[in-house]
Every structure is written in structure tokens, then in C-alpha cells.
Write a protein that holds these residues in place. Structure first.
Motif, PDB file in Angstrom:
ATOM      1  N   HIS A 188      -8.193  38.692  29.993  1.00 18.61           N
ATOM      2  CA  HIS A 188      -8.636  39.397  31.205  1.00 18.61           C
ATOM      3  C   HIS A 188      -8.325  38.583  32.458  1.00 18.61           C
ATOM      4  N   VAL A 234      -5.847  51.725  34.722  1.00 17.62           N
ATOM      5  CA  VAL A 234      -5.855  51.047  33.417  1.00 17.62           C
ATOM      6  C   VAL A 234      -5.014  51.837  32.419  1.00 17.62           C
ATOM      7  N   THR A 262      -7.554  47.848  45.891  1.00 17.63           N
ATOM      8  CA  THR A 262      -8.698  47.231  45.201  1.00 17.63           C
ATOM      9  C   THR A 262      -9.072  47.975  43.921  1.00 17.63           C
ATOM     10  N   SER A 263      -8.797  49.262  43.868  1.00 20.95           N
ATOM     11  CA  SER A 263      -9.171  50.049  42.687  1.00 20.95           C
ATOM     12  C   SER A 263      -8.224  49.847  41.507  1.00 20.95           C
ATOM     13  N   TYR A 264      -7.146  49.066  41.701  1.00 23.99           N
ATOM     14  CA  TYR A 264      -6.148  48.908  40.641  1.00 23.99           C
ATOM     15  C   TYR A 264      -6.749  48.233  39.407  1.00 23.99           C
ATOM     16  N   LEU A 265      -7.675  47.319  39.587  1.00 18.27           N
ATOM     17  CA  LEU A 265      -8.247  46.572  38.463  1.00 18.27           C
ATOM     18  C   LEU A 265      -9.453  47.266  37.845  1.00 18.27           C
ATOM     19  N   THR A 266     -10.032  48.247  38.531  1.00 14.81           N
ATOM     20  CA  THR A 266     -11.259  48.866  38.044  1.00 14.81           C
ATOM     21  C   THR A 266     -11.108  50.339  37.695  1.00 14.81           C
ATOM     22  N   SER A 267     -10.120  51.008  38.272  1.00 11.97           N
ATOM     23  CA  SER A 267      -9.969  52.445  38.054  1.00 11.97           C
ATOM     24  C   SER A 267      -9.473  52.743  36.643  1.00 11.97           C
TER      25      SER A 267
END
Length: 278
Positions: free
Chosen positions: A219, A129, A120-125
Motif C-alpha cells: 500500500h 481503484v 485527491t480522489s485517485y487513491l480513495t475512489s
């Protein structure tokens, strides 16, 4: 050239056979395990990067050999070639080491991890990025301009040298022999080869680069039921995988020494197997 062919073979093995054929047509294969799935993701990213940068390294080697006479004697050696291969391989491994950690198990059954899904952190971390930007830059945005620049400079040098040779032979009264000049013929073949490689690489790599730019600008994080976007991504990925084998095919058709090296590479394992038998 052998390293370049090895990188291309890795792309065909891991990105086409394993990822596309085995994964889709053999859903209960070894790739069902999370560990194998993570390893497959790492090998796919690594093979694409090795194929691309071995091609760039070989193109730079040709540029030095043709355009830089002073540097040619020091750079175009077996020791430097081995060092370049080692450095490119090490950097490619470092860039792709995080890829297995992008995935987590779909479910755990009897203490065995099955399947892969993106964390889940792939798009927000910020770290992920930064890794995506690094991967896109190293795989797409830098290689295309660099390859075009090196091949353009090499082709320009060949054209200038050929023009000077033609003028020199003409001033010596050898105009009738210019059409049969093997040196000029070899240089024309080199120019055709360079532009063929550049054209194939750009035509097959640019589409997926454009898709990445559009997805980044808009995006887009999911397909949202858009079959056209899915088909575009799959088609451009197929073109990218195809670009990995065009250079090897071109060199195999045109370069005698390349064919000899590949035959020696294929004969080496066979000779090792035959020695104990004898």
C-alpha cells in the motif's frame, strides 16, 4: 505487423521522447499546459496498451496460421486483420479515456491552467481503484501468460511436425538430405524466433509487474524519500518501453515481408508528396 510496429513507434514517441526527454529537459514546453499534459497522459497509456495487444494479436495470428489448418483460411485474411486492429484500438481507447481526468491543474494564472497533479480522489475512489486494477490486468498480468501460452503451443506444434517429417524422410531413405531440408530449417528458425520474442517480452515486462505487485501489497502511495524505490520504478519503466521495440527489431531482422511492408508504408507519404510536384 505494421500495426504492431505503429504501436511500438507510438511508445517511443510519447513514452520516451515526449514524457522522458521533452518533459525533463524542456520544462517550459507545451506540456506545461494542463490540457497538453492530460493529452500526453492519455497517449502514453494508449500507446503502451496498443503495443502490447497488437503483439498479442499478431502472436495469435501466427498460432492460427501454423497450428489451426481448418481455421486458417477463414481467420488469416485482410478483413479479419482489419477488424482485429479496429477492435483492439477501440477497447484500448475506452480503457485509457479516464486517464486525463486523473489530473488537475497545479495552478491557474490569467485563466490559464498550468501543470498537472493527481486528483485527491485517485487513491480513495472505488472507481479509480477499479480502473487501476483494469489497467494492470490488461497491460501486465494477462499479456505475459497469454504470450507464453500461444508461443509454447506454436513451438510444440512445430516440433511435432518436424519430428514427423524427419521420421517420414528417414523411412524413405532421405536421411542424408535432412540436414539440407529447407522446411526443417525454416521451422527451426520459427522456434528460435518464438522463444526469442517470448523471452524478451517476459524479461523486460516482468520487473515492472513485480514492482506493481509489491507497491499494491505494501500500500505504498508515495516514495517517502526512498530513492531506491524511485530508481526501481524508473528502471523498470525503461525496460517496459524497451520491450515495445524489441519485437519490431526482431521481425525486421528476420522477416522479409515485414521489411517490405515497412518500406511501402514509408514510401506512401513520399509518393503523395511527389505527385503534386510532378
Amino acid at each position: 505487423m505494421t500495426a504492431m510496429a505503429t504501436g511500438d513507434l507510438m511508445v517511443l514517441s510519447f513514452n520516451v521522447i515526449v514524457s522522458q526527454i521533452i518533459r525533463h529537459y524542456f520544462p517550459h514546453s507545451l506540456l506545461s499546459y494542463t490540457t497538453a499534459c492530460r493529452l500526453s497522459a492519455f497517449l502514453q497509456g494508449l500507446s503502451l496498451q496498443l503495443s502490447t495487444w497488437f503483439t498479442i494479436a499478431f502472436t495469435f495470428d501466427r498460432f492460427v496460421a501454423i497450428c489451426c489448418n481448418k481455421l486458417k483460411g477463414r481467420y488469416c485474411t485482410e478483413k479479419i486483420a482489419n477488424m482485429v486492429i479496429s477492435v483492439v484500438s477501440a477497447l484500448s481507447i475506452m480503457v485509457n479515456v479516464p486517464l486525463p481526468f486523473r489530473y488537475e491543474p497545479n495552478h491557474i494564472l490569467n485563466n490559464i491552467q498550468w501543470g498537472c497533479r493527481t486528483v485527491t480522489s485517485y487513491l480513495t475512489s472505488p472507481a479509480w481503484v477499479a480502473h487501476r486494477y483494469l489497467t494492470n490486468i490488461s497491460n501486465m498480468f494477462v499479456p505475459i501468460p497469454l504470450l507464453l501460452l500461444l508461443n509454447s503451443l506454436t513451438a510444440h506444434h512445430i516440433l511435432v511436425a518436424s519430428r514427423a517429417r524427419r521420421v517420414l524422410k528417414s523411412s524413405r531413405g532421405g536421411a542424408g538430405e535432412m540436414g539440407r531440408d529447407p522446411e526443417l530449417k525454416s521451422r527451426r528458425t520459427s522456434i528460435i524466433l518464438l522463444f526469442t520474442i517470448s523471452g524478451c517480452f517476459v524479461l523486460l515486462s516482468v520487473p515492472i509487474t513485480v514492482i506493481h505487485i509489491l507497491v499494491g501489497v505494501t500500500h505504498t502511495v508515495t516514495y517517502q524519500g526512498s530513492t531506491s524505490l524511485y530508481l526501481a520504478i524508473r528502471s523498470t519503466f525503461l525496460l517496459l518501453c524497451t520491450s515495445s521495440c524489441t519485437n519490431t527489431c526482431i521481425y525486421a531482422l528476420t522477416q522479409r515481408r515485414f521489411r517490405e511492408e515497412m518500406m511501402n508504408l514509408l514510401k506512401s507519404p513520399l509518393s503523395l508528396l511527389c505527385k503534386p510536384h510532378k
